[in-house]
Design a protein around this motif. Structure first.
Motif, PDB file in Angstrom:
ATOM      1  N   GLY A 118      -4.443   1.436  -6.754  1.00  0.00           N
ATOM      2  CA  GLY A 118      -4.225   2.494  -7.308  1.00  0.00           C
ATOM      3  C   GLY A 118      -3.013   2.578  -5.437  1.00  0.00           C
ATOM      4  O   GLY A 118      -2.379   1.358  -4.984  1.00  0.00           O
ATOM      5  N   GLY A 120      -2.469   4.059  -2.532  1.00  0.00           N
ATOM      6  CA  GLY A 120      -2.793   4.290  -1.246  1.00  0.00           C
ATOM      7  C   GLY A 120      -3.160   2.850  -0.711  1.00  0.00           C
ATOM      8  O   GLY A 120      -3.041   2.293  -0.094  1.00  0.00           O
ATOM      9  N   VAL A 123       0.141   0.944  -0.855  1.00  0.00           N
ATOM     10  CA  VAL A 123       0.015   0.760   0.884  1.00  0.00           C
ATOM     11  C   VAL A 123      -0.358   0.374   1.726  1.00  0.00           C
ATOM     12  O   VAL A 123      -0.010   0.208   2.680  1.00  0.00           O
ATOM     13  CB  VAL A 123       0.532   2.710   1.063  1.00  0.00           C
ATOM     14  CG1 VAL A 123       1.395   3.370   2.368  1.00  0.00           C
ATOM     15  CG2 VAL A 123       1.457   3.545   0.192  1.00  0.00           C
ATOM     16  N   TYR A 152       5.589  10.566   2.186  1.00  0.00           N
ATOM     17  CA  TYR A 152       4.084  10.754   1.210  1.00  0.00           C
ATOM     18  C   TYR A 152       3.531   9.316   0.998  1.00  0.00           C
ATOM     19  O   TYR A 152       4.023   9.471   0.148  1.00  0.00           O
ATOM     20  CB  TYR A 152       3.491  11.877   0.276  1.00  0.00           C
ATOM     21  CG  TYR A 152       2.251  11.552  -0.028  1.00  0.00           C
ATOM     22  CD1 TYR A 152       1.603  12.653   0.806  1.00  0.00           C
ATOM     23  CD2 TYR A 152       1.576  11.286  -1.370  1.00  0.00           C
ATOM     24  CE1 TYR A 152      -0.453  12.889   0.202  1.00  0.00           C
ATOM     25  CE2 TYR A 152       0.907  11.373  -1.649  1.00  0.00           C
ATOM     26  CZ  TYR A 152      -0.184  11.717  -0.712  1.00  0.00           C
ATOM     27  OH  TYR A 152      -1.781  12.426  -0.909  1.00  0.00           O
ATOM     28  N   HIS A 153       2.292   8.655   2.176  1.00  0.00           N
ATOM     29  CA  HIS A 153       2.522   8.102   1.607  1.00  0.00           C
ATOM     30  C   HIS A 153       0.964   7.928   1.348  1.00  0.00           C
ATOM     31  O   HIS A 153       0.001   6.953   1.038  1.00  0.00           O
ATOM     32  CB  HIS A 153       2.546   6.987   2.454  1.00  0.00           C
ATOM     33  CG  HIS A 153       4.170   6.850   2.554  1.00  0.00           C
ATOM     34  ND1 HIS A 153       5.002   6.281   1.806  1.00  0.00           N
ATOM     35  CD2 HIS A 153       3.977   7.156   4.143  1.00  0.00           C
ATOM     36  CE1 HIS A 153       5.503   6.643   2.681  1.00  0.00           C
ATOM     37  NE2 HIS A 153       5.827   7.009   3.470  1.00  0.00           N
ATOM     38  N   GLY A 154      -0.163   8.902   0.789  1.00  0.00           N
ATOM     39  CA  GLY A 154      -1.377   8.753   0.640  1.00  0.00           C
ATOM     40  C   GLY A 154      -1.847   8.863   1.133  1.00  0.00           C
ATOM     41  O   GLY A 154      -1.630   9.843   2.751  1.00  0.00           O
ATOM     42  N   GLU A 226       9.324   6.517   0.739  1.00  0.00           N
ATOM     43  CA  GLU A 226      10.012   6.601  -0.664  1.00  0.00           C
ATOM     44  C   GLU A 226      11.493   6.825  -0.731  1.00  0.00           C
ATOM     45  O   GLU A 226      12.154   7.215  -0.221  1.00  0.00           O
ATOM     46  CB  GLU A 226       9.487   8.021  -1.471  1.00  0.00           C
ATOM     47  CG  GLU A 226       8.416   8.324  -0.279  1.00  0.00           C
ATOM     48  CD  GLU A 226       7.465   9.434  -0.943  1.00  0.00           C
ATOM     49  OE1 GLU A 226       6.801  10.609  -1.487  1.00  0.00           O
ATOM     50  OE2 GLU A 226       7.463   9.733   0.644  1.00  0.00           O
ATOM     51  N   ASP A 259       8.208   3.010  -0.347  1.00  0.00           N
ATOM     52  CA  ASP A 259       6.831   3.154  -1.368  1.00  0.00           C
ATOM     53  C   ASP A 259       7.424   3.847  -3.133  1.00  0.00           C
ATOM     54  O   ASP A 259       8.028   4.856  -2.815  1.00  0.00           O
ATOM     55  CB  ASP A 259       6.001   4.189  -0.146  1.00  0.00           C
ATOM     56  CG  ASP A 259       5.394   4.928  -0.453  1.00  0.00           C
ATOM     57  OD1 ASP A 259       5.150   4.734  -2.185  1.00  0.00           O
ATOM     58  OD2 ASP A 259       4.435   5.684  -0.178  1.00  0.00           O
ATOM     59  N   LYS A 288       0.318   4.253 -10.510  1.00  0.00           N
ATOM     60  CA  LYS A 288       1.144   5.849 -11.173  1.00  0.00           C
ATOM     61  C   LYS A 288       0.611   5.001 -12.487  1.00  0.00           C
ATOM     62  O   LYS A 288       0.607   4.390 -13.380  1.00  0.00           O
ATOM     63  CB  LYS A 288       1.650   6.309 -10.299  1.00  0.00           C
ATOM     64  CG  LYS A 288       1.156   7.076  -9.480  1.00  0.00           C
ATOM     65  CD  LYS A 288       1.080   8.472  -9.146  1.00  0.00           C
ATOM     66  CE  LYS A 288       1.166   9.297  -7.817  1.00  0.00           C
ATOM     67  NZ  LYS A 288       0.204   9.968  -8.128  1.00  0.00           N
TER      68      LYS A 288
HETATM   69  C1  PLP Z   1       5.322   7.655  -2.457  1.00  0.00           C
HETATM   70  C2  PLP Z   1       3.638   7.740  -2.587  1.00  0.00           C
HETATM   71  N1  PLP Z   1       2.580   6.908  -2.169  1.00  0.00           N
HETATM   72  C3  PLP Z   1       1.340   6.755  -2.344  1.00  0.00           C
HETATM   73  C4  PLP Z   1       1.087   7.605  -3.126  1.00  0.00           C
HETATM   74  C5  PLP Z   1      -0.735   7.137  -3.316  1.00  0.00           C
HETATM   75  O1  PLP Z   1      -1.494   7.304  -4.446  1.00  0.00           O
HETATM   76  P1  PLP Z   1      -2.791   6.882  -4.479  1.00  0.00           P
HETATM   77  O2  PLP Z   1      -3.135   8.580  -4.874  1.00  0.00           O
HETATM   78  O3  PLP Z   1      -3.070   6.374  -6.296  1.00  0.00           O
HETATM   79  O4  PLP Z   1      -3.824   6.587  -3.437  1.00  0.00           O
HETATM   80  C6  PLP Z   1       1.543   8.673  -3.873  1.00  0.00           C
HETATM   81  C7  PLP Z   1       0.805   9.441  -4.733  1.00  0.00           C
HETATM   82  O5  PLP Z   1       0.995  10.575  -4.987  1.00  0.00           O
HETATM   83  C8  PLP Z   1       2.409   8.812  -3.570  1.00  0.00           C
HETATM   84  O6  PLP Z   1       3.500   9.979  -4.380  1.00  0.00           O
END
Ligand code: PLP
Length: 451
Positions: A118, A120, A123, A152-154, A226, A259, A288
């Motif tokens: 996933g 997170g 990252v 946002y990076h999880g 991002e 990201d 995703k």
């Molecule tokens: C830019 C970004 N990085 C990392 C994540 C984390 O992904 P996950 O929820 O699959 O661990 C998200 C989740 O929305 C995200 O939008």
């Protein structure tokens, strides 16, 4: 035996905790229980069907009826439901997928995949491999990370440490040392009071150079951002921003991690957010939409020149001491292969651009009509936001009940929308039709009328 409706409604949240929610909240405010979906529509336990303006969670790009992905998952479960790809074994699907991903991301200069479960994880993998890259190269002092406020990076400890939103950090501190945050490219609110996106971009780039000089370039491993900030409220930076960051990073030997957990695979109207801005990152975190949300899966994509440093190492330092049981899950890889084929066949990036433009124009029209809308953000595919205010002049945030009221009324009028703090966020499937876009807009209109 399926549980009956009353059981589900009565028991929801008694014995489960929802992510990103106070555990008591779902007792007071029972969630919408979604039980079915088709195309871009979801159906709740009461039989109410709406257009999903959220696209699952920015991931169901191809909608809920993507038969080739479902078939691929079923067939793979019948053939090989699991096998690990830790040292010494592999499976056919991950090898095929790496070839496809290499082609898909060739224009971004990314040619190797490291699989994850996933976003997170992708990252986390990027942050760890960035440090390792410098150690292999004989610069072990490069351990720090730079990132953007509102990014946002999880929620892994690494991701949360570079995360730029206090609500994912404060209760979990102390986080990783050596993580430093720059101003978000957010013209509506920033400490410079700068509303011009191009000027703001230049100010933050100057801040970046200043921070690098202060920390010392030789202590910094990577910058993570991002291409368009998503969960922090959909903040598209000026077009000069990411290329500027890339240039400063390159000059200082700092790796750039894009990201793209949200932005890869067409959401911005380009096939990746980096490509939208003409940037070639050193790592790209994806997840995703790689499986359309049908299977938890991700891939960290790695640039050729970074891969070479690892692959040419003869000291042993490049041995990767990182990975997950589900890195390279064959069912995820099979889903991703089908998903990539459908993503290309349907050319969803073009549709995302067209529908995104339509929704953006619609949101601007709503802003002209309702004072509660302080800021409208979008213009790059199907990621858009409305920022609510109680007073346009002071930009004061409204009471929480306001967004909740809009959301409920919009849902009754035919669209699921997402509320995050003062923002209403839209991230519908990329196969959205023009008629579906109009349903979202009219439902939002009904939401604001209800205030
Ligand atoms: C830019 C970004 N990085 C990392 C994540 C984390 O992904 P996950 O929820 O699959 O661990 C998200 C989740 O929305 C995200 O939008």
């Amino acid at each position: 035996m399926p549980k009956d409706e009353n059981f589900l409604k009565a028991n929801n949240a008694r014995h489960l905790w929802h992510p990103m929610t106070h555990p008591a909240d779902h007792h007071k405010n029972p969630p919408t229980i979604v039980i079915a979906a088709e195309g871009v529509r979801i159906t709740d336990i009461d039989g109410h069907q709406v257009v999903d303006g959220v696209g699952g969670l920015w991931n169901v790009n191809l909608g809920y009826s993507c038969q080739p992905v479902k078939d691929a998952i079923t067939a793979q479960l019948d053939t090989l439901p699991y096998y690990s790809i830790f040292r010494g074994t592999s499976n056919d699907k991950v090898i095929e997928l790496a070839e496809e991903l290499k082609d898909f991301f060739a224009e971004d200069g990314l040619s190797r995949a490291f699989y994850t479960s996933g976003g997170g994880d992708s990252v986390e993998t990027a942050l760890r491999l960035a440090r390792q890259y410098h150690k292999i190269k004989g610069e072990p002092g490069r351990v720090k990370f730079l990132s953007l406020k509102k990014g946002y990076h999880g929620t892994h400890f690494g991701g949360a440490s570079v995360n730029g939103n206090a609500n994912f950090r404060t209760m979990y501190e102390p986080l990783l040392p050596g993580c430093f945050h720059l101003t978000a490219p957010y013209p509506y609110r920033n400490p410079f009071g700068e509303t011009d996106p191009a000027k703001l971009a230049q100010l933050i780039l100057a801040e970046l150079e200043d921070e690098i000089a202060f920390q010392g370039a030789s202590t910094i491993a990577a910058f993570i951002m991002e291409p368009i900030l998503g969960a922090g409220g959909v903040i598209p930076p000026h077009e000069s921003f990411m290329p500027g960051v890339a240039e400063i990073c390159r000059k200082n030997g700092i790796l750039l991690i894009a990201d793209e957990v949200i932005t890869a695979f067409g959401r911005t109207g380009a096939w990746s957010g980096s490509r939208l801005w003409g940037v070639k990152p050193d790592f790209m975190a994806t997840a995703k939409a790689i499986t359309n949300g049908y299977f938890p899966f991700g891939a960290l994509m790695i640039a050729d020149h970074v891969a070479e440093v690892f692959e040419k190492d003869e000291t042993g330092r490049a041995a990767i001491g990182h990975g997950y049981t589900y890195s390279g899950h064959p069912v995820g890889a099979a889903a991703a292969l089908a998903c990539l084929a459908e993503t290309r066949r349907l050319n969803v990036a073009d549709n995302a651009a067209a529908r995104g433009k339509e929704l953006h124009e619609g949101l601007l029209a709503l802003q002209a009509k309702y004072d509660a809308i302080g800021d409208v953000r979008g213009g790059h595919g199907l990621m858009l936001a409305l920022e609510l205010v109680s007073d346009r002049a002071t930009k004061a945030a409204p009471d929480k009940a306001v967004a909740a009221k809009i959301q409920t009324a919009a849902y009754q009028a035919g669209a699921m929308i997402r509320v995050s703090g003062p923002n209403i966020i839209l991230s519908p499937p990329l196969i959205l039709s023009s008629a579906d876009a109009q349903v979202i807009l009219s439902a939002l209109d009904a939401g604001f009328r209800a205030l």
